[in-house]
Design a protein around this motif. Structure first.
Motif, PDB file in Angstrom:
ATOM      1  N   ILE A 109      -2.269  -6.073   0.858  1.00  0.00           N
ATOM      2  CA  ILE A 109      -2.820  -5.518   1.936  1.00  0.00           C
ATOM      3  C   ILE A 109      -1.524  -5.266   3.029  1.00  0.00           C
ATOM      4  CG2 ILE A 109      -4.078  -6.295   4.208  1.00  0.00           C
ATOM      5  CD1 ILE A 109      -5.706  -8.260   2.146  1.00  0.00           C
ATOM      6  N   HIS A 110      -1.789  -4.052   3.578  1.00  0.00           N
ATOM      7  CA  HIS A 110      -0.573  -3.545   4.502  1.00  0.00           C
ATOM      8  C   HIS A 110      -0.687  -4.369   5.606  1.00  0.00           C
ATOM      9  CE1 HIS A 110       1.335  -0.759   6.964  1.00  0.00           C
ATOM     10  NE2 HIS A 110       1.574   0.062   6.047  1.00  0.00           N
ATOM     11  N   GLU A 161      -0.196  -3.640   8.698  1.00  0.00           N
ATOM     12  CA  GLU A 161      -1.204  -2.974   9.852  1.00  0.00           C
ATOM     13  C   GLU A 161      -2.289  -2.951   9.307  1.00  0.00           C
ATOM     14  OE1 GLU A 161       0.117  -2.915  12.841  1.00  0.00           O
ATOM     15  OE2 GLU A 161       1.769  -3.745  12.042  1.00  0.00           O
ATOM     16  N   ALA A 162      -3.008  -3.466   8.493  1.00  0.00           N
ATOM     17  CA  ALA A 162      -4.364  -3.150   7.956  1.00  0.00           C
ATOM     18  C   ALA A 162      -5.486  -3.185   8.772  1.00  0.00           C
ATOM     19  CB  ALA A 162      -4.495  -4.044   6.738  1.00  0.00           C
ATOM     20  N   TRP A 220      -9.647  -4.048   9.285  1.00  0.00           N
ATOM     21  CA  TRP A 220     -10.863  -4.696   8.412  1.00  0.00           C
ATOM     22  C   TRP A 220     -11.721  -4.342   9.425  1.00  0.00           C
ATOM     23  CZ3 TRP A 220      -8.068  -5.050   4.410  1.00  0.00           C
ATOM     24  CH2 TRP A 220      -8.368  -5.831   3.242  1.00  0.00           C
ATOM     25  N   ARG A 226      -7.129  -6.192  13.050  1.00  0.00           N
ATOM     26  CA  ARG A 226      -5.848  -5.746  12.844  1.00  0.00           C
ATOM     27  C   ARG A 226      -4.670  -6.454  12.305  1.00  0.00           C
ATOM     28  NH1 ARG A 226      -3.842  -0.376  13.588  1.00  0.00           N
ATOM     29  NH2 ARG A 226      -5.548   0.060  15.369  1.00  0.00           N
ATOM     30  N   ARG A 237      -2.116  -8.040   8.976  1.00  0.00           N
ATOM     31  CA  ARG A 237      -2.222  -8.765   7.644  1.00  0.00           C
ATOM     32  C   ARG A 237      -2.616 -10.163   7.876  1.00  0.00           C
ATOM     33  NH1 ARG A 237       3.096  -7.994   5.016  1.00  0.00           N
ATOM     34  NH2 ARG A 237       2.117  -6.354   3.879  1.00  0.00           N
ATOM     35  N   PHE A 262     -11.969   1.832   0.795  1.00  0.00           N
ATOM     36  CA  PHE A 262     -10.694   1.329   1.160  1.00  0.00           C
ATOM     37  C   PHE A 262      -9.644   2.543   1.344  1.00  0.00           C
ATOM     38  CE2 PHE A 262     -12.474  -1.633  -1.610  1.00  0.00           C
ATOM     39  CZ  PHE A 262     -11.904  -2.953  -1.272  1.00  0.00           C
ATOM     40  N   ILE A 311      -3.464  -1.650   0.741  1.00  0.00           N
ATOM     41  CA  ILE A 311      -4.369  -1.404   1.535  1.00  0.00           C
ATOM     42  C   ILE A 311      -4.288  -1.360   2.824  1.00  0.00           C
ATOM     43  CG2 ILE A 311      -6.980  -2.089   1.839  1.00  0.00           C
ATOM     44  CD1 ILE A 311      -6.831  -3.711  -0.684  1.00  0.00           C
ATOM     45  N   ILE A 312      -4.768  -0.293   3.708  1.00  0.00           N
ATOM     46  CA  ILE A 312      -4.371  -0.302   5.114  1.00  0.00           C
ATOM     47  C   ILE A 312      -5.745  -0.164   5.950  1.00  0.00           C
ATOM     48  CG2 ILE A 312      -4.301   2.332   5.517  1.00  0.00           C
ATOM     49  CD1 ILE A 312      -1.673   1.447   7.246  1.00  0.00           C
ATOM     50  N   ARG A 313      -6.905   0.033   5.249  1.00  0.00           N
ATOM     51  CA  ARG A 313      -8.208   0.000   5.950  1.00  0.00           C
ATOM     52  C   ARG A 313      -9.427  -0.375   4.756  1.00  0.00           C
ATOM     53  NH1 ARG A 313     -12.721   2.951   7.697  1.00  0.00           N
ATOM     54  NH2 ARG A 313     -13.071   2.339  10.046  1.00  0.00           N
ATOM     55  N   TYR A 314     -10.261  -1.209   5.407  1.00  0.00           N
ATOM     56  CA  TYR A 314     -11.335  -1.575   4.746  1.00  0.00           C
ATOM     57  C   TYR A 314     -12.517  -1.541   5.408  1.00  0.00           C
ATOM     58  CZ  TYR A 314     -14.232  -5.551   2.737  1.00  0.00           C
ATOM     59  OH  TYR A 314     -15.175  -6.453   2.192  1.00  0.00           O
TER      60      TYR A 314
END
Length: 397
Positions: free
Chosen positions: A27-28, A30-31, A33, A48, A50, A106, A113-116
């Motif tokens: 996971i990035h 700055e991800a 979720w 937002r 990690r 994703f 992964i920066i967005r989920y």
């Protein structure tokens, strides 16, 4: 891109193993979720970072206890990976079980992964969190069906007979719920299930087959009682790939004998009459379908069964009666083509469907056997519940 899919697979493996550090490594920093739904569900919201995702992963078991989680396919488009699958979870605090298809989008940046964002049945999850109810509903080909869905494991589908409802199988669900996934339907025209113009036993079999395919419940053991057994036969003949085995209880492959039709017409008239006429008719039905000894020794259960019969909507039940009795065709020509194993249970005292009709089915299918249970009549799941359960589990030799 293959490396993107491999990243998502690595994340799923870590998630399934409750390996939080392994998941966080995917996971990035700055991800984002994004989980829509009822805010009272602990996983719902937009976060937002990690560390926020780490807290989300730690919190997940407070809301869900995964039973099954499968990904059917991945779709990729530049930096996006779409995962399509299905889950079966217990939703806490009540431990209600929910099934839902899901799609997760994703987005990948810098190999992480920066967005989920997940798309799932948020209403069902919210309902399960609020209540321990096992009841479910949906429309199949326009007809509303109600069912109970309990347990985990190989699926067992229960189809009741005329005048009853899904609670007819409550003893079997109590015994099997810890070992099997048990789904008990209200047949159309019964309980909360509705009816549609032109519906037949073949049409109901098609509806149930569609449900099995779309609810990850194949191959299934189909347990059908009386009318439900007639539907099960049609289902297995048309969709053998959906059926692991058939257990038929007090049923027949023949059309209704012509000499019995006048009595059925009188009962149908009473069904559409006043409450007193319907009550008297259902008393007649109970005397026909259960032994005198059972009625005398189980007065409370008999009263509950009678009350269930009285709750049905008369015009819908009348339509179901017509399909099951007057419009029912002979299906003996289908029996040789039914390839799943078939066990037929009959009550020695059954006046409605004598054991000879069950034995006829057993000798006509490629893999069949007939079992007759003494001192019981047409309602074996109520009169001899332990024996029926043993047969479902394969414990009857």
């Amino acid at each position: 891109m293959p490396e993107h899919t491999e990243l998502i697979q690595r994340y799923f493996r870590a998630f399934a193993e409750a390996n939080i550090e392994g998941a966080i490594a995917c996971i990035h920093a700055e991800a984002v979720w994004h989980i829509d739904g009822d805010p009272s569900v602990v996983t719902v919201g937009i976060i937002r970072g990690r560390e926020a995702v780490r807290a989300w992963l730690i919190r997940f078991p407070q809301g869900f206890r995964p039973l099954n989680f499968s990904v059917d396919r991945f779709l990729t488009d530049q930096n996006d990976v779409i995962a399509i699958g299905r889950f079966r979870h217990r939703v806490l605090p009540h431990e209600s079980i929910v099934d839902s298809d899901f799609v997760i989008r994703f987005t990948i940046q810098d190999g992480l992964i920066i967005r989920y964002q997940i798309f799932e049945d948020t209403l069902l999850i919210a309902q399960a969190r609020a209540s321990a109810a096992k009841a479910r509903t949906t429309r199949l080909n326009g007809t509303l069906y109600g069912w109970d869905d309990v347990g985990q494991g190989k699926p067992v589908i229960f189809l009741h007979g005329l005048f009853l409802d899904r609670s007819f199988w409550h003893r079997q669900l109590q015994e099997l719920g810890n070992r099997r996934r048990c789904v008990s339907f209200d047949m159309p025209g019964h309980g909360i299930s509705t009816w549609r113009t032109g519906l037949t036993l073949d049409g109901i079999a098609e509806d149930i087959g569609l449900w099995l395919e779309e609810n990850n419940a194949t191959p299934a053991t189909i347990v059908g009682h009386s009318q439900g057994g007639m539907i099960a036969l049609r289902l297995a003949a048309r969709f053998p790939q959906l059926v692991d085995q058939l257990i038929l209880v007090n049923t027949s492959a023949q059309a209704e004998p012509p000499e019995r039709l006048p009595k059925w017409r009188k009962w149908q008239d009473a069904l559409l009459g006043c409450d007193e006429e319907r009550s008297a008719m259902f008393n007649d039905i109970q005397r026909l379908t259960t032994s005198a000894e059972w009625l005398a020794s189980h007065p409370n259960e008999a009263l509950k069964e009678h009350a269930i019969m009285m709750k049905h909507t008369p015009p819908l039940l009348s339509a179901a009666l017509s399909a099951a009795v007057f419009e029912r065709d002979d299906t003996r020509d289908l029996l040789a083509d039914i390839t799943p194993p078939v066990t037929v249970l009959s009550g020695a005292l059954d006046q409605a469907t004598p054991p000879t009709l069950g034995k006829e089915i057993a000798v006509s299918v490629p893999f069949g056997r007939a079992i007759t249970i003494n001192d019981a009549a047409h309602h074996l799941p109520a009169e001899a519940p332990e024996q029926v359960t043993k047969v479902i589990l394969g414990d009857w030799i």
